[in-house]
Design an enzyme around this catalytic site. Sequence first.
Site, short mmCIF file in Angstrom:
data_model
loop_
_atom_site.label_atom_id
_atom_site.label_comp_id
_atom_site.label_asym_id
_atom_site.label_seq_id
_atom_site.Cartn_x
_atom_site.Cartn_y
_atom_site.Cartn_z
N SER A 132 33.34 49.74 38.99
CA SER A 132 32.88 51.08 39.39
C SER A 132 33.95 51.85 40.15
O SER A 132 34.06 53.07 40.03
CB SER A 132 31.60 50.97 40.23
N HIS A 187 33.71 52.87 45.58
CA HIS A 187 33.54 54.12 44.82
C HIS A 187 34.42 55.23 45.39
O HIS A 187 35.14 55.91 44.65
CB HIS A 187 32.08 54.56 44.85
#
Length: 368
Positions: A132, A187
Amino acid sequence: MDEDEFIERLHTRIERIWLTYALIATCAVVFLIELWQSRSWWTVRSDVLLSMGASFGPKVQSGETWRLLSAVFLHGNPLHLALNMLALWQIGHFIERIYGRSGALLLFVACGLMGSLASIWWRTQGLSVGASGAIFGLYGALLVWLIRRRHDVPMGILKKLRSGTLGFIGYSLFAGIALPGIDNAAHIGGLLGGMLLSLGMAAPFDRSPASQWRRRSTWLALLATAACATALWRTTPQVAVAWQQHVEFAEVARNFAQHDAQLEQQVQALLEQVRQRQIASVAAGRELDEVLLPAWQMQINRLASIPTGDADRPRHQALLNYAGLHGSSLQLLARGLMTGQPGWLQLAHQRQLEAQAALLGTRERSAR
């Protein structure tokens, strides 16, 4: 330029994309290996993730820096993998054609590393896995390209891509705040890495992807990203020494508990022999004093010499307290057996009760 012409020129830049599919296939194969080692079709055990290269601050700081990249290709369960690979498939088509295969690979790897660095900077003790961070970096790179090259993109496509990119970033960051177990630090680290790199790599649409490597701005962006990564690495709290101390203390405490159980069995067997008149109480006391107690003292010395961090220090002191009380009760018991005076035996029994109470307190500390 109308939308059809834009799409045609986009496909002309890279006729066939394969890097995106190669990355997806790599993550899928690695995940199958994870499941096979976990003997499960749904969840992956933490020890398997750690052995296969999950990012873990103490191990990374101990020299296993390769975990910063290997963790990008690991996932915790099928849903984790599916969501990440769907996002990679959606964004990969654009990134590979806009930045070229080499540029897309650089963005994926660099943003994955930035995400891993940000993760251990924010949370030094937890395991971190997943692509991610790298995927957020790709979305960040697309967002910057859309902003810088907005005049090269038809308004309809620009609005769709911009709203989709902002929607993905915003929703994912919100989910990371609202839901447990989501590594938002990775992230954000990947996102900022992708945006920083693309500030230099976002070449005009009428130039080939290869032209970005001849631009000075690309290399400046690489240097800036490397500087940010170095700053994250240098400012990350150092936990390797404390973790190694914790591991060593846990091993010593485990051996101590095993020896304690063996000692108790030996003492009870010795007392049973005295009750069965198989051995004289004087001989039993001498064996306790000359054989069992010295071995127990060696365990106490080893336990006392092991260095501990702040987290293990209370348990360490409690174990030493128990060990001292237990050793004292054995000394009193040996004296009572050798002299035959019941007073020593009563004191030994009382001291043993104190030792058991201290041991109970030790177990309560371990359970917290």
